[in-house]
Design an enzyme around this catalytic site. Structure first.
Site, PDB file in Angstrom:
ATOM      1  CB  CYS A  49      14.142  98.485  94.728  1.00 52.38           C
ATOM      2  SG  CYS A  49      14.599 100.133  95.233  1.00 52.38           S
TER       3      CYS A  49
ATOM      4  CE  LYS B 238       8.687 104.846  87.561  1.00 55.71           C
ATOM      5  NZ  LYS B 238       9.682 104.419  86.550  1.00 55.71           N
TER       6      LYS B 238
END
Lengths: 305, 272
Positions: free
Chosen positions: A133, A168
């Site tokens: 993000c 991740k």
């Protein structure tokens, strides 16, 4: 429930009931699939990314289909940390699947807030850190593109939890082995490999990108070969287990992930077309293992390079 | 804290996903088809406005399920139908299905049209691909003892589908070129409605965005309650992906077309 320990993904002594997870962002908070999916065959539910505050996400359209896949631009829309605990955890505690909370934020402190608060909440197996993000402090660039930042955020969270911590990985980097290695150095227990690829489609009528923010994350069967190459590379670079994710729409795809070096898998946008995909993958891989005399998940890794 | 899970036996509950048998699939207007599916007893009965999604292709492309609104439900025959426009690879594949083939369906999903308590004259407005759900709504309201007025707009006569309507339904067709019924679009027709015909009226609409917006604005000006069924691209169709979220007049809230919708009070949505 009959769970074979040789086919249960385990970190820090905590086992999933299986080896097939459903990926963050593709299964909501699990309750959405109540009545559609058999949670006894879903090893882990990776929740929608949770941020400290609720987020509305991006303007529509947020989805566009692509050849063999889709682009999404959801924008981390989520109910926020407190509503997640109050409204979503109850169902997640009732299903047999392990609950992995995907943690996101605009600042490193946001990640810490989410993990700190969830440490006191019952029923959470571990955390998956979303490093893809946009980060406010780093000019909107994601932490996941800089191995130093990946190691830092992993180390900061490692200091705050003894539960399984999974990073991740983003494929939108020069060398995914470097970020995987950084996650390992920071103290991650495993890496999920891979997140979506940056992609774009353009509308011939408007002559503009179809998605309002121009690009989105590409997922679906089209990315399977990219994911397999990344799993192959990362699993040879780090000692911690790799959770293979990307492009799985059939059990055969999951077998390839395991053969490439993954110790577990996640199915993602394939669940949209087929809510029973995770259970079909679970059954299919077990059948393949039986007919190929593979006695455990580790047996898939015996292949020579 | 030790990780532990309560061991609650978990079983799949409702029949919401199944392979439905195709009973009929016929062209009802130029490039418009109506597909009839067997709807077994354990499946829930659909209401007007609700959605069903089809997994058209088990391979790679088209990858996602496709949402459609129900166009009819026959309880005694255990039959539902969907009217669809053949316009892309998915609908091309659906149009090739024959009686006896099966289709992987999930449904019914989402919120249906809700009859208001204080109005009893339905004005149902549809156009193009929005025809199915308002036709379903008209027939459904007719069974509730109401006399719906059904206003359907098309570009030309060739796009007007063959419909099965109950005798209580009063149909008004509008075509842009005047080849059938009223010449002009549905918004132009609404202007011709007499004041007496708007007494106790409520509006339900489904169709292209500009039509819905025009019907919403007309209803607001006339002080009539208006519900619209809207379309958005969906990935999951079950509320998980948040892909079909649309904006509302409250900037702090978005709503999912597949779950909070597809039918909304038109005042809730942000019209752009």
């Amino acid at each position: 429930m009959d769970i074979n320990p040789a086919f249960s993904f385990t970190l820090k002594g905590q086992a999933w009931p299986g080896f097939v997870g459903v990926a963050s962002g593709t299964f909501g908070y699990a309750k959405e699939y109540d009545g559609l999916s058999d949670f006894t065959k879903i090893g882990a539910v990776f929740t929608k990314a949770i941020t400290p505050e609720p987020r509305l996400g991006n303007p529509p359209p947020r989805i566009v289909e692509t050849p063999g896949g889709m682009l999404n631009s959801i924008g981390l829309a989520n109910v926020g940390l407190e509503d997640f605990i109050r409204d979503k955890m109850d169902f997640l505690r009732r299903i047999p699947s392990a609950v992995v909370v995907n943690v996101a934020g605009a600042l490193e402190e946001d990640y810490e807030k989410v993990v700190d608060r969830l440490e006191g909440v019952e029923g959470i197996w571990g955390y998956e850190i979303n490093i893809s993000c946009p980060n406010v402090r780093h000019g909107g660039m994601s932490l996941g593109t800089d191995p130093r930042l990946v190691e830092q955020i992993t180390a900061r969270l490692r200091g705050r939890t003894t539960k399984p911590l999974i990073v991740k990985l983003s494929p939108n980097v020069t060398d995914i082995g470097d970020t995987a290695s950084a996650a390992q150095n920071g103290g991650a227990d495993a890496v999920s490999c891979i997140n979506t690829l940056v992609g774009m489609l353009i509308d011939l009528k408007t002559k503009r990108p179809v998605l309002p923010l121009n690009t989105g994350g590409l997922s679906g069967p089209a990315i399977l070969p990219v994911a397999l190459a990344a799993v192959w590379k990362v699993s040879r670079r780090v000692k911690i287990p790799v959770i293979g994710i990307g492009g799985i729409t059939r059990w055969e795809d999951a077998v390839q992930h395991l053969l490439a070096g993954a110790s577990a898998v996640q199915v993602g946008s394939g669940s949209f077309a087929n809510p029973r995909l995770a259970e079909e993958v679970h059954e299919g891989v077990l059948e393949y293992a039986r007919s190929n005399q593979l006695k455990s998940l580790a047996d898939f890794h015996a292949m020579a390079d | 804290m030790v990780y532990k899970k309560k061991q609650v036996p978990y079983t799949r509950r409702r029949m919401t996903q199944f392979d439905a048998r195709v009973m009929e699939n016929r062209e009802v207007a130029q490039d418009y088809f109506e597909i009839f599916l067997e709807w077994p007893a354990p499946a829930r009965a659909p209401l007007p406005g609700q959605l069903v999604t089809f997994n058209v292709e088990k391979g790679f492309h088209p990858f996602l399920r496709r949402p459609f609104a129900f166009a009819s439900y026959d309880k005694s025959e255990r039959l539902v139908s969907v009217i669809y426009h053949r316009r892309g690879p998915a609908t091309q594949l659906i149009s090739s299905l024959r009686s006896g083939d099966t289709l992987d369906v999930i449904g019914p999903r989402g919120f249906a049209f809700q009859p208001p308590r204080d109005a009893d004259q339905p004005l149902l407005v549809g156009g193009g691909i929005g025809t199915g759900p308002v036709v379903f709504a008209a027939n459904w309201l007719a069974t509730k003892g109401l006399h719906p007025r059904l206003i359907l707009g098309f570009r030309h006569q060739g796009l007007f589908p063959a419909l099965t309507l109950r005798p209580e339904v009063e149909l008004q067709v509008c075509t842009d070129d005047g080849s059938l019924g009223f010449k002009g679009n549905v918004r132009a027709f609404l202007s011709t409605i007499q004041a007496s015909e708007k007494d106790n009226a409520f509006v339900w609409a489904c169709g292209p965005y500009p039509m819905l917006k025009a019907v919403h604005e007309w209803s607001q000006a006339e002080g009539l309650p208006c519900q619209v069924s809207v379309e958005e691209i969906m990935a999951c169709g079950v509320g998980a992906c948040l892909g079909c979220a649309v904006e509302t007049v409250d900037a702090r809230q978005m709503v999912r077309v597949c779950t909070e919708g597809p039918v909304f009070d038109s005042k809730v949505l942000k019209w752009t």
